[in-house]
Design a protein around this motif. Structure first.
Motif, short mmCIF file in Angstrom:
data_model
loop_
_atom_site.label_atom_id
_atom_site.label_comp_id
_atom_site.label_asym_id
_atom_site.label_seq_id
_atom_site.Cartn_x
_atom_site.Cartn_y
_atom_site.Cartn_z
N THR A 16 26.63 -40.04 5.91
CA THR A 16 25.36 -40.19 6.61
C THR A 16 25.35 -41.35 7.61
O THR A 16 24.93 -41.16 8.75
CB THR A 16 24.20 -40.29 5.61
OG1 THR A 16 24.31 -39.23 4.66
CG2 THR A 16 22.85 -40.18 6.31
N PRO A 17 25.82 -42.54 7.25
CA PRO A 17 25.81 -43.64 8.24
C PRO A 17 26.62 -43.29 9.48
O PRO A 17 26.27 -43.69 10.59
CB PRO A 17 26.47 -44.80 7.49
CG PRO A 17 26.35 -44.48 6.06
CD PRO A 17 26.34 -42.99 5.95
N GLN A 18 27.71 -42.54 9.30
CA GLN A 18 28.54 -42.21 10.44
C GLN A 18 27.86 -41.16 11.33
O GLN A 18 27.97 -41.22 12.56
CB GLN A 18 29.91 -41.73 9.96
CG GLN A 18 30.52 -42.74 8.99
CD GLN A 18 32.03 -42.75 9.06
OE1 GLN A 18 32.61 -42.74 10.14
NE2 GLN A 18 32.65 -42.75 7.91
N ALA A 19 27.15 -40.22 10.70
CA ALA A 19 26.41 -39.24 11.49
C ALA A 19 25.29 -39.94 12.26
O ALA A 19 25.01 -39.62 13.42
CB ALA A 19 25.85 -38.14 10.59
N LEU A 20 24.65 -40.91 11.61
CA LEU A 20 23.60 -41.68 12.28
C LEU A 20 24.17 -42.47 13.45
O LEU A 20 23.53 -42.60 14.50
CB LEU A 20 22.93 -42.64 11.28
CG LEU A 20 22.11 -41.96 10.19
CD1 LEU A 20 21.57 -43.00 9.20
CD2 LEU A 20 20.95 -41.17 10.79
N ARG A 21 25.38 -42.97 13.28
CA ARG A 21 26.07 -43.70 14.33
C ARG A 21 26.29 -42.79 15.56
O ARG A 21 26.13 -43.22 16.70
CB ARG A 21 27.40 -44.20 13.76
CG ARG A 21 28.11 -45.25 14.51
CD ARG A 21 29.16 -45.93 13.66
NE ARG A 21 28.57 -46.99 12.85
CZ ARG A 21 28.25 -48.19 13.35
NH1 ARG A 21 28.45 -48.46 14.63
NH2 ARG A 21 27.71 -49.10 12.59
N VAL A 48 14.64 -37.33 20.51
CA VAL A 48 14.59 -37.39 19.05
C VAL A 48 15.76 -36.64 18.43
O VAL A 48 15.99 -35.47 18.74
CB VAL A 48 13.27 -36.78 18.51
CG1 VAL A 48 13.17 -37.04 16.99
CG2 VAL A 48 12.07 -37.36 19.22
N GLY A 49 16.48 -37.30 17.53
CA GLY A 49 17.50 -36.65 16.74
C GLY A 49 17.01 -36.50 15.31
O GLY A 49 16.29 -37.37 14.81
N VAL A 50 17.35 -35.39 14.68
CA VAL A 50 16.95 -35.18 13.29
C VAL A 50 18.20 -34.88 12.46
O VAL A 50 19.00 -34.02 12.84
CB VAL A 50 15.96 -34.00 13.14
CG1 VAL A 50 15.65 -33.74 11.66
CG2 VAL A 50 14.69 -34.26 13.92
N LEU A 51 18.36 -35.60 11.38
CA LEU A 51 19.45 -35.33 10.45
C LEU A 51 18.81 -35.01 9.10
O LEU A 51 18.14 -35.86 8.52
CB LEU A 51 20.35 -36.55 10.34
CG LEU A 51 21.70 -36.35 9.69
CD1 LEU A 51 22.59 -35.46 10.54
CD2 LEU A 51 22.37 -37.70 9.48
N ALA A 52 18.99 -33.77 8.64
CA ALA A 52 18.44 -33.38 7.34
C ALA A 52 19.58 -33.40 6.34
O ALA A 52 20.52 -32.61 6.45
CB ALA A 52 17.81 -31.99 7.42
N VAL A 53 19.51 -34.32 5.39
CA VAL A 53 20.61 -34.49 4.45
C VAL A 53 20.23 -33.87 3.12
O VAL A 53 19.19 -34.20 2.54
CB VAL A 53 20.93 -35.98 4.24
CG1 VAL A 53 22.12 -36.15 3.31
CG2 VAL A 53 21.19 -36.67 5.56
N ASP A 54 21.06 -32.97 2.64
CA ASP A 54 20.79 -32.34 1.35
C ASP A 54 21.73 -32.94 0.31
O ASP A 54 22.92 -32.63 0.29
CB ASP A 54 21.01 -30.83 1.46
CG ASP A 54 20.67 -30.14 0.15
OD1 ASP A 54 20.53 -30.83 -0.88
OD2 ASP A 54 20.53 -28.91 0.16
#
Lengths: 318, 318
Positions: B132-137, B82-88
């Motif tokens: 964000t899309p690039q970090a998700l990539r 599991v990866g988690v990205l918390a975007v503020d």
């Protein structure tokens, strides 16, 4: 290109002479994203930059329409010509809005110095941010001294409207669920003038106090505009003259320190970029057939290439 | 180009082997808008398209962090990475976020199957929608089975996150000012799964009922996904397994009917367009000196030309 009833130059001339139907026709061309728009904008260009663009925003129910109508009357007493653009960011249709216009027009129906128009904002090309500046450009060039742009403050619409206006009025009202209003932190970034309408109701002190303390927390740089907080009962015209005065004070302030020029240039920059980007996107889509971008997207989604290389390919194909 | 500690290819290899520091370094390159990004994305491309991207949004205070952490634990029990990205979306800084990461990591600190990272979203190039899309990539290609993207639902951020996710969870909680939540009409457009957290509190029935009736009003086309409403007490892990099950059901549903493929292609299209547009804007600004667009904007503002002609001039200069 379809045969048109009046050449663009003639329409613009009539609009500048105060012919409401000509103004309405020009705004319809904006709404319809007509291919004539280029010609319209070229004809309008020399007359740009005279109107004071005033944004009016607030939650549903604070009395935006009533306040706008009262402001129109107050401005008419000073002899100024007033245009009103009511932008509905939620509606994809303009049919319903037209009925609203007729109702709203009743107070000003016989007054050639007033023009009121509702506009749906969800066009093909990006809605609020694409069509509204062009409609404002029509009203500005048509010679209105003041243009009121009214929009309900939902989502980002109040931020967008503030970006298009010289001066932004944020309307609030007591008993509307202050929590909701306060939660919309956006309004504290966009307001140049705050108006607490329905000031004859209970709770006006608490709304005003909350607003004052929230504004006190906002950081303002040296010499920045300090937003006044005014109270009105728009339905009885109470306090409306003071709002007009505040709008005029703000205009003087902007004229004196170059803020007006800077805002207008910044908006023109946004407009040029939006039009250029839209034109390029259209080329992206149509170049080598409509499916070009879709093919690249499928390739990226399937791991066949990365988005940068795909973007390069798209640009190179220009 | 600065000398780098590890070549991009090596970083990508290590990230795919589960090295958290390598993953973190790659996301930092995204955040910093590094010139190495092109190379990173090219290396990552072949590994794209395997993770289930799950957006988690909701008003401040509904328990997003706790719910995310509980979901991570529940997913780990099934053996998935599991990866988690918390975007503020409100913070221009990432410094503060890093401390938050360390606190959040405590539950999963020794687990190599978990990666948690906060990211500020106000970069130079358009924030949420660009970085964000690039970090998700990065996280997708690094081999995580599930990537949770958590963001506070303010302004348009929940709509943006929903556009980037395969599945969007909207969190609510009782006693949070239901009016505020209901007023955020946006959440009703974006939720694939609704979770009423803090379901041991008073008012859970009323939130659930309001939500149910609002969802009933939404028009859904034949065969569309029907969003379930679940209840959790994330702090005690109650109901969390059911949420995981709903997420997996949704994934199966999307796989079965082509929705997953379509969403991924549509996102790739958005990414390509965003990168191409950004590249073109940079060219607009730099072509013939930085002042090019400013000069055109001043000319439009002063009535010397119209925005269409200015846009033409900008494009022609490419």
């Amino acid at each position: 290109m379809p045969r048109r009833t009046a050449p663009v130059g003639e329409l613009v001339g009539r609009a500048r002479e105060g012919d409401s139907r000509a103004v309405a026709r020009l705004i319809s061309l904006v709404e319809d994203e007509s291919p004539l728009l280029r010609e319209v904008m070229a004809e309008l260009a020399p007359y740009a930059g005279h109107a004071h663009i005033v944004g009016i925003t607030g939650s549903p129910g604070v009395g935006k329409s009533t306040s706008t109508s009262a402001l129109v009357s107050a401005y008419r007493e000073t002899g100024k010509r007033v245009g009103v653009l009511a932008v509905d960011p939620s509606s994809p249709f303009s049919g319903g809005a037209l009925l609203g216009d007729r109702v709203r027009m009743q107070d000003h129906a016989t007054d050639r110095g007033v023009f009121i128009r509702s506009m749906a904002s969800r066009g093909h090309l990006g809605g609020l941010s694409w069509s509204t500046p062009q409609a404002l450009r029509v009203l500005d060039a048509a010679g209105f001294d003041v243009v009121l742009v009214e929009t309900v403050g939902v989502g980002q619409s109040e931020v967008e409207i503030a970006g298009m206006a010289d001066t932004t009025l944020v309307l609030l009202a007591p008993g509307m669920g202050d929590g909701i209003q306060a939660a919309k932190a956006g309004i504290l970034e966009v307001g140049d003038i705050y108006v607490v309408n329905k000031a004859d109701r209970d709770g006006v002190q608490s709304v005003t106090r909350d607003l004052r303390s929230m504004l006190a927390l906002a950081e303002r740089s040296e010499g920045a505009w300090s937003p006044p907080i005014l109270k009105t009962v728009a339905s009885r015209n109470e306090g409306v003259a003071e709002v007009v005065q505040a709008i005029e004070d703000r205009l003087e302030w902007m004229r004196g320190n170059g803020v007006l020029t800077e805002r207008r240039r910044s908006r023109a920059r946004d407009e040029i970029e939006a039009i250029a980007t839209t034109a390029l996107r259209a080329r992206f889509a149509h170049l080598h057939g409509d499916a070009r971008l879709d093919v690249l997207a499928a390739k990226v989604a399937d791991g066949g290439t990365d988005p940068y290389s795909a973007a390069d390919e798209l640009i190179a194909a220009l």
